[in-house]
Design a protein around this motif. Structure first.
Motif, PDB file in Angstrom:
ATOM      1  N   VAL A   1      24.678  51.450  22.990  1.00  0.00           N
ATOM      2  CA  VAL A   1      25.671  50.972  22.023  1.00  0.00           C
ATOM      3  C   VAL A   1      26.470  52.176  21.550  1.00  0.00           C
ATOM      4  O   VAL A   1      25.899  53.162  21.068  1.00  0.00           O
ATOM      5  CB  VAL A   1      24.994  50.282  20.824  1.00  0.00           C
TER       6      VAL A   1
ATOM      7  N   ARG B   1      20.377  43.834  20.986  1.00  0.00           N
ATOM      8  CA  ARG B   1      20.336  44.573  22.247  1.00  0.00           C
ATOM      9  C   ARG B   1      20.247  43.644  23.458  1.00  0.00           C
ATOM     10  O   ARG B   1      20.761  43.973  24.527  1.00  0.00           O
ATOM     11  CB  ARG B   1      19.139  45.525  22.250  1.00  0.00           C
TER      12      ARG B   1
ATOM     13  N   GLY C   1      25.474  48.179  29.364  1.00  0.00           N
ATOM     14  CA  GLY C   1      25.049  47.548  28.120  1.00  0.00           C
ATOM     15  C   GLY C   1      23.728  48.073  27.601  1.00  0.00           C
ATOM     16  O   GLY C   1      23.134  47.479  26.695  1.00  0.00           O
TER      17      GLY C   1
ATOM     18  N   VAL D   1      23.032  45.326  15.947  1.00  0.00           N
ATOM     19  CA  VAL D   1      23.460  44.823  17.247  1.00  0.00           C
ATOM     20  C   VAL D   1      22.262  44.246  17.982  1.00  0.00           C
ATOM     21  O   VAL D   1      21.192  44.865  18.064  1.00  0.00           O
ATOM     22  CB  VAL D   1      24.100  45.953  18.077  1.00  0.00           C
TER      23      VAL D   1
ATOM     24  N   TRP E   1      23.687  42.530  24.137  1.00  0.00           N
ATOM     25  CA  TRP E   1      24.444  43.689  24.641  1.00  0.00           C
ATOM     26  C   TRP E   1      24.160  43.916  26.122  1.00  0.00           C
ATOM     27  O   TRP E   1      25.064  44.142  26.918  1.00  0.00           O
ATOM     28  CB  TRP E   1      24.080  44.919  23.822  1.00  0.00           C
TER      29      TRP E   1
END
Length: 354
Positions: free
Chosen positions: A123, A52, A120, A50, A55
């Protein structure tokens, strides 16, 4: 009942599409896919992490806090608006455990706070422990997406939910090859819930697992809908540009029929997904899952047909939609589970009518 979008909802959808195009454009998607390919299709489960920064930007934009009350720092919207946002995420093939992170952002109200989920900064991925038991008596394991990237795991049992550190779950996890290069998977066997040997764990949330499963299934269906709609656009654009025998292939009746069928599937799924977001009825969500999964998978296949041999190449994006649709179709509510839910509802309705 009127399911037409309001002006604010249309503005939300347009804003989310703009955010996805700016922050996760095609070049970003291709970079993720190409990096995984260079490492051997993500066989070790460590690739496809992911991003970041993406996110956190989603958190700043209110994506994860969309359904939190304004008093709690959220946007104060509902499930229909969340579906619109997730539709745009599916259209862009944005990777990551989006649905579970958004659901985790609202767990403070039931005594399961997940620090950083709404912003955010964290995760959160999900594990359906009840599905593990149903599948093979608890010995076959259950698949978890983006486990290596997650900070915590939301574990759903038959009725209850709990939040566990991701490192704790990783101790029972085995990385497996994923058909979707941007969705790394781990198989978790045993000790998926309770009885851990260490690591802080929050108190279980009582009686909320069924609701969380339904909402996760609906948000996943919304992503499938976005992918189905995007492949319609891709097929039509290619049919207009690609020429054979001096004519655009879009003038050929066979190609027109493929594109028309794709549009019908996408719009049929859209009406049911939007309706389920309003009613939140388990049967409606099951129907939305079935139709959205079918639209995403079959539209991607038909889009491949419109593209011809080119659609099967690594350079094309069509196969990425198909692979993501396959993975999503196995998450939270499979076709078999959705059919069982619908059948149960029909039997219950019939019994009340007798």
């Amino acid at each position: 009942m009127d399911f037409s979008l309001t002006e604010d909802q249309r503005a939300l959808r347009a804003g989310m599409r703009e955010l996805m195009e700016r922050r996760y454009p095609r070049a970003e998607l291709r970079a993720v896919v190409d990096a995984v390919a260079a490492e051997g299709d993500g066989a070790d489960g460590a690739d496809g992490a992911v991003d970041r920064s993406v996110w956190r930007e989603l958190g700043v934009a209110g994506f994860f806090a969309l359904r939190l009350p304004e008093a709690a720092g959220g946007v104060g919207l509902g499930l229909p608006e969340a579906v619109l946002a997730f539709e745009e995420a599916g259209r862009a093939l944005l990777p990551g455990p989006l649905a579970i992170t958004q659901l985790a952002a609202g767990l403070s109200a039931v005594g399961l706070p997940v620090a950083g989920a709404a912003e955010g900064e964290a995760v959160v991925t999900g594990l359906d422990a009840a599905d593990e038991v149903r599948a093979s008596g608890g010995s076959g394991g259950v698949l978890v997406e983006h486990l290596a990237s997650a900070d915590v795991v939301l574990v759903l049992g038959d009725e209850d939910a709990e939040v566990r550190p991701a490192k704790e779950i990783m101790s029972t996890a085995e990385a497996i090859r994923s058909v979707d290069p941007a969705t790394p998977l781990h198989r978790v066997r045993g000790r998926a819930r309770g009885g851990s040997d260490g690591g802080a764990r929050s108190s279980p949330g009582r009686g909320i697992a069924a609701r969380l499963r339904r909402e996760a299934a609906l948000l996943t269906a919304a992503q499938q809908l976005g992918s189905a709609a995007r492949t319609v656009e891709m097929a039509v654009a290619h049919a207009r540009e690609r020429e054979q025998f001096g004519r655009a292939i879009g003038t050929f009746q066979a190609v027109q029929h493929l594109c028309a069928s794709m549009l019908v599937r996408a719009e049929t799924a859209r009406s049911v997904v939007y309706a389920a977001a309003v009613t939140e009825d388990p049967g409606d969500i099951a129907a939305a899952t079935l139709l959205a999964d079918e639209a995403a998978v079959r539209n991607a296949r038909d889009c491949l047909q419109v593209h011809g041999g080119m659609g099967f190449t690594w350079e094309a994006d069509v196969h990425l939609h198909l692979k993501r649709a396959w993975v999503r179709a196995e998450q939270w509510q499979t076709a078999a589970a959705a059919e069982e839910e619908l059948a149960t509802g029909l039997v219950s309705t019939g019994a009340r009518c007798l």
